[in-house]
Design a protein around this motif. Structure first.
Motif, PDB file in Angstrom:
ATOM      1  N   GLU A   6     -26.387  13.633 -61.194  1.00  0.00           N
ATOM      2  CA  GLU A   6     -25.156  13.057 -61.756  1.00  0.00           C
ATOM      3  C   GLU A   6     -23.928  13.834 -61.337  1.00  0.00           C
ATOM      4  O   GLU A   6     -23.989  15.024 -60.999  1.00  0.00           O
ATOM      5  N   LEU A   7     -22.809  13.126 -61.339  1.00  0.00           N
ATOM      6  CA  LEU A   7     -21.494  13.736 -61.207  1.00  0.00           C
ATOM      7  C   LEU A   7     -20.888  13.852 -62.592  1.00  0.00           C
ATOM      8  O   LEU A   7     -20.968  12.911 -63.384  1.00  0.00           O
ATOM      9  N   ARG A   8     -20.292  14.998 -62.859  1.00  0.00           N
ATOM     10  CA  ARG A   8     -19.613  15.193 -64.145  1.00  0.00           C
ATOM     11  C   ARG A   8     -18.174  15.614 -63.905  1.00  0.00           C
ATOM     12  O   ARG A   8     -17.913  16.654 -63.299  1.00  0.00           O
ATOM     13  N   ARG A  48     -20.971  11.085 -50.961  1.00  0.00           N
ATOM     14  CA  ARG A  48     -20.814  12.369 -50.269  1.00  0.00           C
ATOM     15  C   ARG A  48     -20.778  13.533 -51.254  1.00  0.00           C
ATOM     16  O   ARG A  48     -21.282  14.623 -50.958  1.00  0.00           O
ATOM     17  N   ALA A  49     -20.184  13.311 -52.414  1.00  0.00           N
ATOM     18  CA  ALA A  49     -20.156  14.369 -53.424  1.00  0.00           C
ATOM     19  C   ALA A  49     -21.566  14.666 -53.928  1.00  0.00           C
ATOM     20  O   ALA A  49     -21.941  15.835 -54.121  1.00  0.00           O
ATOM     21  N   LEU A  50     -22.371  13.630 -54.142  1.00  0.00           N
ATOM     22  CA  LEU A  50     -23.764  13.838 -54.557  1.00  0.00           C
ATOM     23  C   LEU A  50     -24.555  14.552 -53.467  1.00  0.00           C
ATOM     24  O   LEU A  50     -25.386  15.415 -53.749  1.00  0.00           O
ATOM     25  N   ALA A  51     -24.288  14.180 -52.197  1.00  0.00           N
ATOM     26  CA  ALA A  51     -25.018  14.770 -51.077  1.00  0.00           C
ATOM     27  C   ALA A  51     -24.536  16.165 -50.728  1.00  0.00           C
ATOM     28  O   ALA A  51     -25.244  16.918 -50.042  1.00  0.00           O
ATOM     29  N   GLY A  52     -23.322  16.509 -51.148  1.00  0.00           N
ATOM     30  CA  GLY A  52     -22.778  17.826 -50.841  1.00  0.00           C
ATOM     31  C   GLY A  52     -22.017  17.893 -49.540  1.00  0.00           C
ATOM     32  O   GLY A  52     -21.675  18.979 -49.077  1.00  0.00           O
ATOM     33  N   THR A  53     -21.711  16.733 -48.930  1.00  0.00           N
ATOM     34  CA  THR A  53     -20.983  16.746 -47.661  1.00  0.00           C
ATOM     35  C   THR A  53     -19.473  16.788 -47.858  1.00  0.00           C
ATOM     36  O   THR A  53     -18.735  16.924 -46.886  1.00  0.00           O
ATOM     37  N   ARG A  60     -18.642  18.971 -61.639  1.00  0.00           N
ATOM     38  CA  ARG A  60     -19.959  19.513 -61.312  1.00  0.00           C
ATOM     39  C   ARG A  60     -20.888  18.410 -60.801  1.00  0.00           C
ATOM     40  O   ARG A  60     -20.694  17.228 -61.084  1.00  0.00           O
ATOM     41  N   VAL A  61     -21.906  18.855 -60.054  1.00  0.00           N
ATOM     42  CA  VAL A  61     -23.038  18.004 -59.689  1.00  0.00           C
ATOM     43  C   VAL A  61     -24.271  18.611 -60.347  1.00  0.00           C
ATOM     44  O   VAL A  61     -24.574  19.797 -60.130  1.00  0.00           O
ATOM     45  N   LEU A  62     -24.957  17.835 -61.161  1.00  0.00           N
ATOM     46  CA  LEU A  62     -26.150  18.311 -61.851  1.00  0.00           C
ATOM     47  C   LEU A  62     -27.364  17.549 -61.337  1.00  0.00           C
ATOM     48  O   LEU A  62     -27.334  16.323 -61.195  1.00  0.00           O
ATOM     49  N   TRP A  63     -28.431  18.291 -61.074  1.00  0.00           N
ATOM     50  CA  TRP A  63     -29.681  17.681 -60.627  1.00  0.00           C
ATOM     51  C   TRP A  63     -30.757  18.076 -61.635  1.00  0.00           C
ATOM     52  O   TRP A  63     -31.146  19.214 -61.721  1.00  0.00           O
ATOM     53  N   ARG A  64     -31.188  17.097 -62.410  1.00  0.00           N
ATOM     54  CA  ARG A  64     -32.118  17.343 -63.517  1.00  0.00           C
ATOM     55  C   ARG A  64     -31.622  18.474 -64.406  1.00  0.00           C
ATOM     56  O   ARG A  64     -32.384  19.338 -64.846  1.00  0.00           O
ATOM     57  N   GLY A  65     -30.333  18.470 -64.646  1.00  0.00           N
ATOM     58  CA  GLY A  65     -29.709  19.442 -65.539  1.00  0.00           C
ATOM     59  C   GLY A  65     -29.290  20.730 -64.882  1.00  0.00           C
ATOM     60  O   GLY A  65     -28.535  21.504 -65.475  1.00  0.00           O
ATOM     61  N   ALA A  66     -29.755  21.008 -63.663  1.00  0.00           N
ATOM     62  CA  ALA A  66     -29.386  22.241 -62.964  1.00  0.00           C
ATOM     63  C   ALA A  66     -28.110  22.015 -62.161  1.00  0.00           C
ATOM     64  O   ALA A  66     -27.947  20.980 -61.499  1.00  0.00           O
ATOM     65  N   ASP A  67     -27.212  22.980 -62.210  1.00  0.00           N
ATOM     66  CA  ASP A  67     -25.941  22.874 -61.497  1.00  0.00           C
ATOM     67  C   ASP A  67     -26.161  23.147 -60.007  1.00  0.00           C
ATOM     68  O   ASP A  67     -26.520  24.262 -59.618  1.00  0.00           O
ATOM     69  N   VAL A  68     -25.960  22.121 -59.172  1.00  0.00           N
ATOM     70  CA  VAL A  68     -26.139  22.273 -57.725  1.00  0.00           C
ATOM     71  C   VAL A  68     -24.814  22.079 -56.995  1.00  0.00           C
ATOM     72  O   VAL A  68     -24.800  21.820 -55.781  1.00  0.00           O
ATOM     73  N   THR A  69     -23.699  22.223 -57.711  1.00  0.00           N
ATOM     74  CA  THR A  69     -22.384  21.968 -57.135  1.00  0.00           C
ATOM     75  C   THR A  69     -22.151  22.784 -55.870  1.00  0.00           C
ATOM     76  O   THR A  69     -21.567  22.288 -54.904  1.00  0.00           O
ATOM     77  N   ARG A  70     -22.599  24.023 -55.856  1.00  0.00           N
ATOM     78  CA  ARG A  70     -22.365  24.893 -54.698  1.00  0.00           C
ATOM     79  C   ARG A  70     -23.510  24.862 -53.690  1.00  0.00           C
ATOM     80  O   ARG A  70     -23.461  25.570 -52.684  1.00  0.00           O
ATOM     81  N   LEU A  71     -24.520  24.046 -53.940  1.00  0.00           N
ATOM     82  CA  LEU A  71     -25.658  23.971 -53.027  1.00  0.00           C
ATOM     83  C   LEU A  71     -25.253  23.161 -51.791  1.00  0.00           C
ATOM     84  O   LEU A  71     -24.778  22.027 -51.924  1.00  0.00           O
ATOM     85  N   PRO A  72     -25.432  23.701 -50.583  1.00  0.00           N
ATOM     86  CA  PRO A  72     -25.018  22.985 -49.372  1.00  0.00           C
ATOM     87  C   PRO A  72     -25.910  21.773 -49.103  1.00  0.00           C
ATOM     88  O   PRO A  72     -27.016  21.666 -49.655  1.00  0.00           O
ATOM     89  N   PRO A  73     -25.461  20.862 -48.239  1.00  0.00           N
ATOM     90  CA  PRO A  73     -26.230  19.638 -47.981  1.00  0.00           C
ATOM     91  C   PRO A  73     -27.664  19.879 -47.522  1.00  0.00           C
ATOM     92  O   PRO A  73     -28.584  19.187 -47.973  1.00  0.00           O
TER      93      PRO A  73
END
Length: 219
Positions: A6-8, A48-53, A60-73
Motif C-alpha cells: 500500500e501507499l500511505r 512507479r511509487a509501489l515499484a520504487g522507480t 510511505r510504502v508498506l509491504w505486509r506492514g513493513a516499511d519498504v519506502t527506501r527499498l530500491p526497485p
C-alpha cells in the motif's frame, strides 16, 4: 481481504509538479485492483511509487506492514514484485527467446502462442502488440506476489487482450497475487472481488466494484 502492499499519504514530485497528492492506496492480496483515470491522473506514478522507480517526497510504502519506502526497485523485485511499464518494457537488442530466458533461466514455454514463431526475432522488430505480449510474459511466468502492469492491452487485438485479462486474473485468483492494472477504462472479464480505484489529478476520487463504472470509451 489482507492488504499486500500500500501507499500511505504518498506524495511524488517531478520538479515543481506534484503528481501524487497524499495518496492512500491499499492493494489487497489475491485481488485485481484497477487504477482508473485519464492521462495525468497519477495512475502510472502510483505504480512507479509501489515499484520504487520514483521516490516519494513524503509518505510511505508498506509491504505486509513493513516499511519498504527506501527499498530500491531491484530489492523489491527480489521480494516478489514484478512491474511491467507501458514503455521500454523489453530488451530490444535481444531476441524473444533471450528476453524470456531472462525471466526463467533455462527456458520456459511462451505464455502466448503468437510468440513461438518469433523466438529468434529481435524484440526491437516486433509490433506493439507483440512487444506487449513479450513484456507481460515476465509477469505471467514469474511467481510474483505483487504484479503491476501499466496499460496491459496496449496495441493488442481484442481477442488477445481478452486472453491477457484472463491470464492476469488467474494470477490473483489461482496464485493469490496482488495484481494492479493502470487503465483508462474498466476492462471486461475481471474476476469477482476486483476493485476499482479512480484517480484524478494525483488523488483518489472514488472507489468501488467494476460494475459501478462505465465500460467502453475512456474517461
Amino acid at each position: 481481504m489482507s492488504v499486500e502492499i500500500e501507499l500511505r499519504a504518498a506524495r511524488v514530485r517531478y520538479g515543481p509538479l506534484e503528481a501524487l497528492h497524499g495518496l492512500d492506496l491499499p492493494v489487497p492480496a489475491g485481488t485485481v485492483t484497477v487504477l482508473l483515470g485519464r492521462n495525468g491522473a497519477g495512475r502510472t506514478t502510483a505504480l512507479r511509487a509501489l515499484a520504487g522507480t520514483v521516490r516519494l517526497s513524503s509518505g510511505r510504502v508498506l509491504w505486509r506492514g513493513a516499511d519498504v519506502t527506501r527499498l530500491p526497485p531491484h530489492a523489491r523485485a527480489r521480494r516478489g514484485l514484478c512491474f511491467v511499464p507501458d514503455l521500454r518494457a523489453v530488451y530490444e537488442g535481444l531476441t524473444v527467446a533471450e528476453n524470456l530466458a531472462l525471466t526463467v533461466p533455462g527456458g520456459a514455454p511462451a505464455p502466448y502462442p503468437e510468440l513461438v514463431p518469433l523466438l529468434s526475432r529481435a524484440a526491437g522488430t516486433l509490433s506493439g502488440g507483440e512487444r506487449r505480449m513479450l513484456a507481460l510474459s515476465r509477469a505471467l511466468l514469474r511467481p510474483a506476489r505483487v504484479v503491476l502492469v501499466d496499460e496491459p492491452s496496449l496495441g493488442m487485438a481484442p481477442p488477445v487482450a481478452a486472453r491477457t485479462y484472463a491470464l492476469l486474473a488467474a494470477l490473483a485468483v489461482e496464485r493469490g497475487a496482488a495484481v494492479v492494472l493502470a487503465e483508462q477504462r474498466v476492462p471486461e472479464g475481471l474476476p469477482r472481488g476486483s476493485l476499482v480505484q479512480e484517480l484524478r489529478r494525483g488523488s483518489r476520487a472514488s472507489g468501488g466494484e467494476p460494475h459501478e463504472y462505465p465500460r467502453g470509451a475512456p474517461l
